[in-house]
Design an enzyme around this catalytic site. Structure first.
Site, PDB file in Angstrom:
ATOM      1  N   ASP A 143       0.553 -23.057  25.237  1.00  0.00           N
ATOM      2  CA  ASP A 143       0.143 -23.548  26.516  1.00  0.00           C
ATOM      3  C   ASP A 143       0.803 -24.898  26.942  1.00  0.00           C
ATOM      4  O   ASP A 143       1.114 -25.624  25.731  1.00  0.00           O
ATOM      5  CB  ASP A 143      -1.384 -23.856  26.496  1.00  0.00           C
ATOM      6  N   SER A 174      -1.334 -13.863  29.792  1.00  0.00           N
ATOM      7  CA  SER A 174      -2.546 -13.259  30.108  1.00  0.00           C
ATOM      8  C   SER A 174      -2.728 -12.371  31.046  1.00  0.00           C
ATOM      9  O   SER A 174      -2.234 -12.862  32.209  1.00  0.00           O
ATOM     10  CB  SER A 174      -3.813 -14.549  29.813  1.00  0.00           C
ATOM     11  N   ASN A 228      -3.448 -14.686  33.799  1.00  0.00           N
ATOM     12  CA  ASN A 228      -2.320 -15.488  34.488  1.00  0.00           C
ATOM     13  C   ASN A 228      -1.982 -14.522  35.757  1.00  0.00           C
ATOM     14  O   ASN A 228      -1.110 -15.090  36.594  1.00  0.00           O
ATOM     15  CB  ASN A 228      -1.238 -15.411  33.315  1.00  0.00           C
ATOM     16  N   ARG A 256      -3.189 -23.829  19.047  1.00  0.00           N
ATOM     17  CA  ARG A 256      -2.951 -23.629  20.497  1.00  0.00           C
ATOM     18  C   ARG A 256      -2.320 -25.153  20.804  1.00  0.00           C
ATOM     19  O   ARG A 256      -2.932 -26.018  20.526  1.00  0.00           O
ATOM     20  CB  ARG A 256      -4.368 -23.806  21.119  1.00  0.00           C
ATOM     21  N   GLU A 294      -8.333 -19.666  10.986  1.00  0.00           N
ATOM     22  CA  GLU A 294      -8.312 -21.176  10.949  1.00  0.00           C
ATOM     23  C   GLU A 294      -7.696 -21.816  12.439  1.00  0.00           C
ATOM     24  O   GLU A 294      -6.668 -21.208  12.747  1.00  0.00           O
ATOM     25  CB  GLU A 294      -7.653 -21.573   9.811  1.00  0.00           C
TER      26      GLU A 294
END
Ligand code: IPE
Ligand code: IPE
Ligand code: MG
Length: 236
Positions: free
Chosen positions: A24, A69, A72, A184, A203
């Site tokens: 992102d 996505s 999106n 991310r 994690e």
């Protein structure tokens, strides 16, 4: 722990088998430079091969990349068109390098959304290496974690009883290792519908760095932190 990664002098001993990356921040990267958002997406695509190659060299068996996505597709038409065009132009060159490095490229998501020429490219890339012993780069295109779970439930139900095993067999990731780690970039602290089923015990790592600027150095620090974390899976 198998020491094939340690023998190569890799950064961490218990390297995650499967890492998901929510790439992102492309739009903000471009806006900061007074460039159109599409330039940010181009810069983002350029960053994929170095980051993924580094992870494969470190011994990671599978990297899942969130590239587009389902949500999106609700962005303004010119942005969606530029993203589809980027896939059309860059998918083959980008994946060629990864395939040359021994990776098998697979895709998650509903590809029927894309124009037929893009669907054809996706199938061609998938067909280039089908060796199940290869490391895997899984590209999520028009992907939705909720839709994946719903689809898996439907497919499992068509074949018989829905159990954890029968459902997992219908996920896009059915032949991939457990998702050990999710990264991310871009500062937001959410999953945005990425691999919801698989993320159960992943994690999570968040960084403010925008995806086109995310590099090996930061990745190495994250891998070291991953090693230091205690994964209990609900046990003591
Ligand atoms: C991620 O970057 C790439 C895609 C979603 C296709 P963004 O386009 O979301 O970039 P920001 O978050 O607006 O900066
Ligand atoms: C997630 O980023 C999707 C990809 C990186 C492909 P978004 O920018 O679409 O997510 P939100 O809107 O911030 O949740
Ligand atoms: Mg974003």
């Amino acid at each position: 722990m198998k020491s094939d990664s340690a023998s190569k002098g890799n950064v961490v001993s218990n390297i995650p088998k499967h890492i998901g990356i929510i790439m992102d921040g492309n739009g903000r990267w471009a806006t900061k430079r007074l460039l159109p958002r599409a330039a940010g997406h181009r810069a983002g695509v350029k960053n994929i091969t170095p980051v993924v190659s580094y992870l494969l060299e470190e011994g990671v068996k599978c990297v899942s990349l969130y590239a587009f996505s389902t949500e999106n597709s609700g962005r303004p038409k010119d942005e969606v068109d530029s993203l589809v065009d980027l896939i059309r132009k860059r998918l083959k060159p980008m994946t060629r390098e990864l395939i040359e490095r021994g990776a098998r490229v697979v895709f998650s998501g509903d590809r029927t959304y894309f124009p037929t020429d893009v669907q054809k490219l996706i199938s061609e890339v998938e067909g280039e290496n089908t060796d199940p012993s290869s490391s895997v780069v899984n590209i999520a295109l028009n992907y939705s974690g909720r839709s994946e779970i719903l689809r898996a439930c439907r497919l499992a139900a068509e074949k018989g009883e829905i159990t954890a095993d029968s459902l997992e067999r219908e996920l896009f990731t059915h032949d991939l290792p457990e998702l050990d780690m999710i990264i991310r970039t871009g500062g937001e602290k959410r999953l945005s519908n990425f691999m919801l089923y698989q993320a159960a015990y992943s994690e999570l790592f968040f960084t403010d760095t925008l995806w086109p600027d995310f590099d090996k150095k930061e990745l190495k620090t994250m891998l070291e932190e991953y090693t230091a974390r205690s994964r209990r899976f609900g046990k003591l």
